[in-house]
Design a protein around this motif. Structure first.
Motif, PDB file in Angstrom:
ATOM      1  N   ASN A  68      -0.427  15.064  -5.443  1.00  0.00           N
ATOM      2  CA  ASN A  68       0.138  14.486  -4.225  1.00  0.00           C
ATOM      3  C   ASN A  68      -0.514  15.083  -2.976  1.00  0.00           C
ATOM      4  O   ASN A  68      -0.836  14.362  -2.022  1.00  0.00           O
ATOM      5  N   LEU A  80       0.278   7.444  -5.454  1.00  0.00           N
ATOM      6  CA  LEU A  80       0.683   6.236  -4.750  1.00  0.00           C
ATOM      7  C   LEU A  80       2.032   6.341  -4.063  1.00  0.00           C
ATOM      8  O   LEU A  80       2.452   5.396  -3.406  1.00  0.00           O
ATOM      9  N   ALA A 111      -3.987  13.680  -2.678  1.00  0.00           N
ATOM     10  CA  ALA A 111      -3.940  12.273  -2.271  1.00  0.00           C
ATOM     11  C   ALA A 111      -3.620  12.150  -0.780  1.00  0.00           C
ATOM     12  O   ALA A 111      -4.217  11.318  -0.074  1.00  0.00           O
ATOM     13  N   MET A 112      -2.674  12.973  -0.286  1.00  0.00           N
ATOM     14  CA  MET A 112      -2.340  12.928   1.134  1.00  0.00           C
ATOM     15  C   MET A 112      -3.531  13.351   1.992  1.00  0.00           C
ATOM     16  O   MET A 112      -3.821  12.746   3.038  1.00  0.00           O
ATOM     17  N   ALA A 145      -6.012  10.572   1.985  1.00  0.00           N
ATOM     18  CA  ALA A 145      -5.559   9.471   2.841  1.00  0.00           C
ATOM     19  C   ALA A 145      -5.790   9.801   4.316  1.00  0.00           C
ATOM     20  O   ALA A 145      -6.209   8.930   5.097  1.00  0.00           O
ATOM     21  N   ARG A 146      -5.507  11.049   4.706  1.00  0.00           N
ATOM     22  CA  ARG A 146      -5.755  11.434   6.098  1.00  0.00           C
ATOM     23  C   ARG A 146      -7.241  11.364   6.439  1.00  0.00           C
ATOM     24  O   ARG A 146      -7.631  10.883   7.523  1.00  0.00           O
ATOM     25  N   PRO A 153       0.836  -1.214   0.000  1.00  0.00           N
ATOM     26  CA  PRO A 153       0.000   0.000   0.000  1.00  0.00           C
ATOM     27  C   PRO A 153       0.862   1.253   0.000  1.00  0.00           C
ATOM     28  O   PRO A 153       2.054   1.218   0.324  1.00  0.00           O
ATOM     29  N   GLN A 154       0.220   2.347  -0.380  1.00  0.00           N
ATOM     30  CA  GLN A 154       0.955   3.595  -0.464  1.00  0.00           C
ATOM     31  C   GLN A 154       1.508   4.000   0.894  1.00  0.00           C
ATOM     32  O   GLN A 154       0.956   3.692   1.935  1.00  0.00           O
ATOM     33  N   GLY A 155       2.630   4.646   0.897  1.00  0.00           N
ATOM     34  CA  GLY A 155       3.279   5.065   2.126  1.00  0.00           C
ATOM     35  C   GLY A 155       4.370   6.065   1.837  1.00  0.00           C
ATOM     36  O   GLY A 155       4.475   6.608   0.735  1.00  0.00           O
ATOM     37  N   CYS A 156       5.199   6.301   2.837  1.00  0.00           N
ATOM     38  CA  CYS A 156       6.253   7.294   2.696  1.00  0.00           C
ATOM     39  C   CYS A 156       7.561   6.684   2.215  1.00  0.00           C
ATOM     40  O   CYS A 156       8.574   7.363   2.163  1.00  0.00           O
ATOM     41  N   GLU A 192      -9.491   9.481   5.013  1.00  0.00           N
ATOM     42  CA  GLU A 192      -9.895   8.083   5.069  1.00  0.00           C
ATOM     43  C   GLU A 192      -9.467   7.440   6.392  1.00  0.00           C
ATOM     44  O   GLU A 192     -10.211   6.653   6.987  1.00  0.00           O
ATOM     45  N   LYS A 193      -8.259   7.779   6.844  1.00  0.00           N
ATOM     46  CA  LYS A 193      -7.793   7.239   8.111  1.00  0.00           C
ATOM     47  C   LYS A 193      -8.679   7.718   9.265  1.00  0.00           C
ATOM     48  O   LYS A 193      -9.076   6.935  10.136  1.00  0.00           O
TER      49      LYS A 193
END
Length: 537
Positions: free
Chosen positions: A152, A98, A155-156, A159-160, A51-54, A162-163
């Motif tokens: 980007n 991603l 997307a970030m 993602a936040r 999965p996507q990450g840093c 969604e978390k």
């Protein structure tokens, strides 16, 4: 990944369409499109990237590199007026969504360098304007950098969100489970109803209070389905009409059964934005249980007060008894000695009342752990019963039947004596006085479990008396403290035994029976089971 497959399919179809229209094509271009389609299908169905990450993922870098390489080769081998430059937006978006911002900018930089190199390569042989081609490539590269940054960041942020949403959903599910558990274990009934009278939710306590018998009512069900529930329907309608909290005492009358009295409180849920309908929440509580709790609290307070008063009475009472005894020694006249006898009898009666009241606290403090003491039931019953017969001079009235052999019960001898004396005195008080009008019996009801019963041929107890037999300070006689049966119950509960009352027929005579079920002798039962198992083996 589906978008990559779609673009690869469009490229293959486009090459075939151009060839069908007679446009001359480079066979390398067709081969690149077909190979690219195969690579996209392979990544979609067989690859499993992290999965996507840093951190960088080699598979993502390889996937992005395949896109950049394929589109670069299409640009290099293009033989028609088609411009494949917009396709570079796909790997830039892929890296931006991603991967971290470094991967996104790296991909945009590589695409920009490739566009600048391609522009320089094409301008030099043709002798065209190099600056214009390089400027066009630089503008396209700048656009890719901007797309990479915006994509980007979006997307970030997504993602936040969604978390946070997942965490909120998890917390909400946990809270719902906690609420359901709390509502399900409430002793108070809870009903949730809509404006049409349908019960959306009902906890077990509410179903128990509504049911006429052992009947389950799975939600949703209509409240007007039973005529006995009509008072609840009327209260619900009144709540919706008034839009306020309502409280009332109602009776649920089921045909052929006793009336159930309930205290009902109803409230409306408030939908501030009007997006949801209001619901009526009813809280049901059995008035009999409420009255019982209040009565128990009053009795407990009365017991504490009585114990304190009894302690205060003991010393003056002892002084009165002693002074009366000293006075009696000096009196010779019969009438005066008669007065001192009256004082002595009433002092003894007061002393007995004080002792009975204090027995409550003794029963709670002095009883040892049940497993630390035991006795043979038949021997103890015979000894205590015979002593009671001699003390009360009731020869011929009491019949003793023992049938427990050598069975031992977990009970202290002094406390068993107190238990038997209380129950025997109670039986004698209500017996008819006939020969063998009293009976004490023991029997085995199960391996290792004994039963002790006290029977008398007295009149049937009223239902109102039976309901409060073992409560403290309750008695049908005005001269009784009402503590005897209560102390018996306290003693039994401390040793894990059970005490009860029933109407029983003995020797063709109806009578009252108080019985004690002792706790099973687990060790003996284990021994018997082990011996049976060894025999079977």
């Amino acid at each position: 990944m589906n978008a990559r497959i779609a673009i690869a399919s469009v490229l293959v179809i486009l090459q075939e369409a151009l060839q069908a229209l007679g446009t001359p094509l480079n066979h390398w271009t067709q081969a690149i499109c077909i190979v690219y389609l195969g690579a996209t299908l392979a990544v979609r169905f067989w690859a499993h990237p992290r999965p996507q990450g840093c951190t960088f993922d080699a598979l993502w870098v390889l996937t992005i590199g395949v896109d950049v390489m394929a589109f670069s080769l299409l640009n290099f081998f293009q033989a028609s007026a088609l411009n494949y430059t917009p396709l570079f937006a796909l790997p830039v978006l892929l890296a931006s969504v991603l991967g971290p911002i470094v991967l996104a900018f790296g991909t945009a930089a590589s695409v920009t360098l490739l566009l600048l190199a391609d522009a320089a390569w094409r301008s030099v042989p043709s002798g065209g304007e190099v600056n214009a081609a390089l400027l066009q490539a630089a503008l396209s590269g700048s656009g890719f950098f901007l797309v990479a940054l915006l994509a980007n960041q979006l997307a970030m942020r997504l993602a936040r969100e969604e978390k946070l949403t997942r965490e909120s959903q998890s917390a909400a599910r946990m809270q719902i489970q906690v609420n359901e558990l709390v509502v399900a274990t409430l002793a108070e009934g809870v009903l949730v109803m809509d404006g049409n009278g349908f019960v959306r939710s009902a906890n077990p306590a509410a179903r128990r209070l509504l049911a006429a018998q052992e009947t389950s009512y799975p939600a949703p069900f209509r409240l007007a389905a039973h005529t006995a529930w009509q008072p609840l329907v009327e209260l619900m309608q009144h709540t919706f009409a008034q839009h306020s909290v309502q409280e009332s005492n109602i009776n649920l009358v089921h045909s052929g059964l006793s009336t159930r009295r309930l205290q009902v409180r109803s409230r409306l849920t408030d939908s501030r934005d009007g997006s949801h309908e209001s619901l009526c929440v009813m809280f049901l509580e059995d008035l009999r249980e409420m009255e019982a709790r209040v009565r128990i609290e009053k009795l407990a307070a009365m017991g504490r007060m009585s114990t304190a008063v009894a302690h205060e009475i003991r010393n003056p009472l002892a002084a009165i008894t002693q002074a009366n005894a000293l006075l009696e020694e000096d009196l010779q006249a019969a009438d005066q000695r008669q007065l001192t006898d009256i004082v002595g009898q009433n002092a003894k009666r007061l002393a007995k009342i004080v002792d009975e009241i204090l027995d409550i606290s003794r029963a709670q403090q002095e009883i040892p752990a049940p497993q630390t003491t035991s006795l043979r039931l038949d021997e103890a019953v015979m000894r205590i019963a015979n002593d009671w017969v001699r003390q009360n001079a009731v020869n011929g009235q009491l019949r003793i039947c023992t049938d427990c052999e050598n069975t031992e019960v977990g009970f202290d001898d002094d406390h068993l004596r107190r238990l038997m004396l209380n129950l025997l005195d109670n039986a004698l008080r209500y017996t008819s006085g006939a020969t063998q009008g009293l009976e004490v019996s023991t029997q085995l009801v199960a391996p290792g479990q004994a039963r002790l019963a006290f029977w008398s041929d007295g009149q049937t107890l009223e239902e109102s008396v039976q309901a409060h037999l073992f409560e403290p300070f309750f008695s049908s006689e005005s001269r009784s403290t009402g503590l005897g049966l209560y102390i018996c119950r306290e003693l039994c509960e401390r040793y894990g035994a059970q005490i009860g009352y029933q109407r029983v027929l003995r020797e063709h005579v109806q009578g009252n029976e108080f019985f004690v079920m002792f706790r099973p002798d687990l060790e003996r039962r284990r021994t018997e089971l082990s011996s049976m198992a060894s025999v079977l083996v």
